[in-house]
Motif scaffolding. Sequence first.
Motif, mmCIF file in Angstrom:
data_model
loop_
_atom_site.group_PDB
_atom_site.id
_atom_site.type_symbol
_atom_site.label_atom_id
_atom_site.label_comp_id
_atom_site.label_asym_id
_atom_site.label_seq_id
_atom_site.Cartn_x
_atom_site.Cartn_y
_atom_site.Cartn_z
ATOM 1 N N LYS A 218 0.835 -1.207 0.000
ATOM 2 C CA LYS A 218 0.000 0.000 0.000
ATOM 3 C C LYS A 218 0.872 1.260 0.000
ATOM 4 C CE LYS A 218 -3.939 2.141 2.313
ATOM 5 N NZ LYS A 218 -4.824 2.152 3.513
ATOM 6 N N GLU A 219 1.934 1.220 0.815
ATOM 7 C CA GLU A 219 2.869 2.362 0.854
ATOM 8 C C GLU A 219 3.509 2.603 -0.509
ATOM 9 O OE1 GLU A 219 5.772 1.595 3.924
ATOM 10 O OE2 GLU A 219 4.192 1.326 5.429
ATOM 11 N N ALA A 220 3.706 1.518 -1.253
ATOM 12 C CA ALA A 220 4.332 1.618 -2.579
ATOM 13 C C ALA A 220 3.306 1.926 -3.675
ATOM 14 C CB ALA A 220 5.068 0.317 -2.902
ATOM 15 N N GLY A 221 2.047 2.183 -3.255
ATOM 16 C CA GLY A 221 1.008 2.512 -4.231
ATOM 17 C C GLY A 221 0.420 1.297 -4.932
ATOM 18 N N ILE A 222 0.590 0.120 -4.296
ATOM 19 C CA ILE A 222 0.089 -1.134 -4.867
ATOM 20 C C ILE A 222 -0.947 -1.709 -3.899
ATOM 21 C CG2 ILE A 222 0.747 -3.511 -5.529
ATOM 22 C CD1 ILE A 222 3.612 -2.416 -5.954
ATOM 23 N N GLY A 223 -1.987 -2.361 -4.423
ATOM 24 C CA GLY A 223 -2.954 -3.018 -3.547
ATOM 25 C C GLY A 223 -2.286 -4.173 -2.811
ATOM 26 N N GLY A 224 -2.759 -4.478 -1.621
ATOM 27 C CA GLY A 224 -2.235 -5.636 -0.901
ATOM 28 C C GLY A 224 -2.842 -6.914 -1.453
ATOM 29 N N LEU A 225 -4.140 -7.072 -1.228
ATOM 30 C CA LEU A 225 -4.852 -8.267 -1.667
ATOM 31 C C LEU A 225 -5.885 -7.918 -2.735
ATOM 32 C CD1 LEU A 225 -5.643 -11.296 -1.300
ATOM 33 C CD2 LEU A 225 -7.262 -10.532 0.458
ATOM 34 N N ALA A 226 -5.780 -8.561 -3.877
ATOM 35 C CA ALA A 226 -6.856 -8.517 -4.874
ATOM 36 C C ALA A 226 -7.684 -9.773 -4.679
ATOM 37 C CB ALA A 226 -6.275 -8.476 -6.286
ATOM 38 N N HIS A 227 -8.997 -9.657 -4.865
ATOM 39 C CA HIS A 227 -9.816 -10.879 -4.908
ATOM 40 C C HIS A 227 -10.878 -10.691 -5.983
ATOM 41 C CE1 HIS A 227 -13.698 -9.889 -2.723
ATOM 42 N NE2 HIS A 227 -12.998 -8.810 -2.512
ATOM 43 N N GLN A 228 -11.478 -11.801 -6.385
ATOM 44 C CA GLN A 228 -12.391 -11.810 -7.520
ATOM 45 C C GLN A 228 -13.789 -11.476 -7.003
ATOM 46 O OE1 GLN A 228 -10.154 -13.951 -6.447
ATOM 47 N NE2 GLN A 228 -9.025 -14.964 -8.080
ATOM 48 N N GLY A 229 -14.005 -10.169 -6.737
ATOM 49 C CA GLY A 229 -15.155 -9.708 -5.960
ATOM 50 C C GLY A 229 -16.505 -10.216 -6.396
ATOM 51 N N LYS A 230 -16.727 -10.313 -7.705
ATOM 52 C CA LYS A 230 -18.040 -10.752 -8.174
ATOM 53 C C LYS A 230 -18.252 -12.250 -7.974
ATOM 54 C CE LYS A 230 -19.346 -7.115 -11.348
ATOM 55 N NZ LYS A 230 -19.866 -6.777 -12.670
ATOM 56 N N PHE A 231 -17.186 -12.947 -7.636
ATOM 57 C CA PHE A 231 -17.264 -14.391 -7.413
ATOM 58 C C PHE A 231 -16.655 -14.722 -6.049
ATOM 59 C CE2 PHE A 231 -16.892 -13.691 -12.006
ATOM 60 C CZ PHE A 231 -18.157 -14.124 -12.377
ATOM 61 N N TYR A 233 -16.550 -17.130 -4.305
ATOM 62 C CA TYR A 233 -15.909 -18.451 -4.178
ATOM 63 C C TYR A 233 -14.451 -18.297 -3.762
ATOM 64 C CZ TYR A 233 -13.262 -22.453 -5.885
ATOM 65 O OH TYR A 233 -12.372 -23.488 -5.983
ATOM 66 N N TYR A 234 -13.764 -17.312 -4.363
ATOM 67 C CA TYR A 234 -12.315 -17.187 -4.187
ATOM 68 C C TYR A 234 -11.935 -16.684 -2.798
ATOM 69 C CZ TYR A 234 -11.954 -17.786 -9.255
ATOM 70 O OH TYR A 234 -12.017 -18.278 -10.532
ATOM 71 N N ILE A 235 -12.660 -15.708 -2.278
ATOM 72 C CA ILE A 235 -12.310 -15.224 -0.932
ATOM 73 C C ILE A 235 -12.668 -16.293 0.094
ATOM 74 C CG2 ILE A 235 -14.437 -13.982 -0.282
ATOM 75 C CD1 ILE A 235 -10.786 -12.726 0.188
ATOM 76 N N SER A 311 -6.436 -18.170 -5.399
ATOM 77 C CA SER A 311 -6.964 -18.971 -6.510
ATOM 78 C C SER A 311 -6.468 -20.400 -6.399
ATOM 79 C CB SER A 311 -6.534 -18.385 -7.858
ATOM 80 O OG SER A 311 -7.195 -19.048 -8.936
ATOM 81 N N GLY A 312 -6.988 -21.233 -7.281
ATOM 82 C CA GLY A 312 -6.475 -22.578 -7.461
ATOM 83 C C GLY A 312 -5.449 -22.576 -8.571
ATOM 84 N N SER A 313 -4.792 -23.706 -8.770
ATOM 85 C CA SER A 313 -3.649 -23.744 -9.689
ATOM 86 C C SER A 313 -4.016 -23.766 -11.173
ATOM 87 C CB SER A 313 -2.740 -24.936 -9.344
ATOM 88 O OG SER A 313 -3.478 -26.118 -9.178
ATOM 89 N N TRP A 314 -5.298 -23.567 -11.477
ATOM 90 C CA TRP A 314 -5.674 -23.330 -12.877
ATOM 91 C C TRP A 314 -5.346 -21.894 -13.294
ATOM 92 C CZ3 TRP A 314 -9.305 -24.033 -8.964
ATOM 93 C CH2 TRP A 314 -9.970 -22.874 -8.553
#
Length: 477
Positions: A218-231, A233-235, A311-314
């Motif tokens: 976050k300090e470097a201007g990058i998100g910490g965790l991305a997740h597949q919000g509309k699905f 399943y992933y979180i 995610s899974g390994s796909w």
Amino acid sequence: MSMGSTGEGLGRRDLIKRSAALGLITVPTMSFLSACASGGEENSTKGPAKAPVTKENPFGVAKGGKLDVVVFKGGFGDDYAKAWEAAFDKKWGTTSSHLGTQEITAKLQPRFNAGNPPDVVDDSGAQQIKLDVLAKGDQLADLTAVLDSPSLDDPTKKVRDTLVEGAYEQGLQGGKFVVLKYVYAVFGFWYSGKLFKEKGWAPPKTWDEFLAVCAKAKEAGIGGLAHQGKFPYYINVVIMDLIAKKGGLDAMKAIDNLEPNAFEGNPAALAAVEAVYEVVEKGLLMPGTNGLTHTESQTAWNQYKAAFIPSGSWLENEQLKQTPEDFDMKFLPMPLLADSKLPFEAIRAGVDEPFIVPEKAANKAAGFEFLRSMLSREWSTIFAQQANSLTVVKDGVDPSVKLRPGTQSAVEALKAAGGNTFSYRYPDWYSEMDTEIQNASNELMAQRIQPKEWIKRAQAAVDKAAKDPNAKNNKRA
């Protein structure tokens, strides 16, 4: 979204979808169930005359018959299936018809209802026909004969003895082996080896270390965790992995076995949900990730806009076109909460990508032989080459085949885990419960509910599933 409609997110590889259909489709109505149970018997076409059963032809496949194959064309594509079909036709003199589609329900529900389903189906993706629904409708052939047939690689062994642990258990519905889950996947976080090297970040082993890397990002201007919000399943991969690792296998089995204290009264469950909620509260999510599809969030992660994604390994194969050449995709087991019962190296490793032979298939013998061929090293290697993923066949990839970085990283993680692997069953056994827990996670990530409310909703979903008459057949020891 209705069962027959299309929508965003269909290009995904749904696993331990795959396990799930991501809550995108409603549970089929009783009219579909009753159609499954009774409809179409009179329309069922008889298959070709069977050939004599021999050791080489254990199911009596007739030469010159037809083979009807339908596969989900998602993250794995469908080139592997075309290669399989060509090999099968060459060996057996069959004529294969092939359909690669993301609209599994829309294309196949009418065929199941009419009693003329395909011979082999990869029933996966966001429009999967739920496996528990098909099983309850007596629409799935018992595949035990495939397991008990001679392995093509070593006829002195049965097919079942060549498969990884979990391949049998995770194919059970109501105590019967009716689903061949073909892909062996690992689940956890993924990161860019290049980004971490450039920033001097060490891959975290504890949740506190994970939060610290997210804060540095976050300090470097990058998100910490991305997740597949509309699905969601992933979180849920994150939440459920944290529960299993903190509470141990008993905490996982309590959920699968629909215990009255599976979530409420389970300190590991509350700790896991609170840990994920802390990421939200501290503003460590990639901005906008709650509103993105799986491919949108994964592509942003490939563009170095976030440090981690679950995610899974796909994932590697799904993101081939979006991944920079030097990205160096790496797998990370779920970091540990304090006082966890399982070690850091423990990972969710499960079988997915469900292949079925419908009970009313016109050429069931060829369907069974096709599955037996899938469980040979030759066909397993074809899959690894075409789909950058491992299969349920032990040592099923020719060692001369070079693997991509993410897949290689997953192989190494499996080796490090040893016997410390785990996998949930509830998404396949109780699809409605799975959807309700995903919906609760969606509300949590949007800060519309608090962790304690998530626990309450998850337990309500468990209690509802426990009333399913089929639940008594689904117990884990």
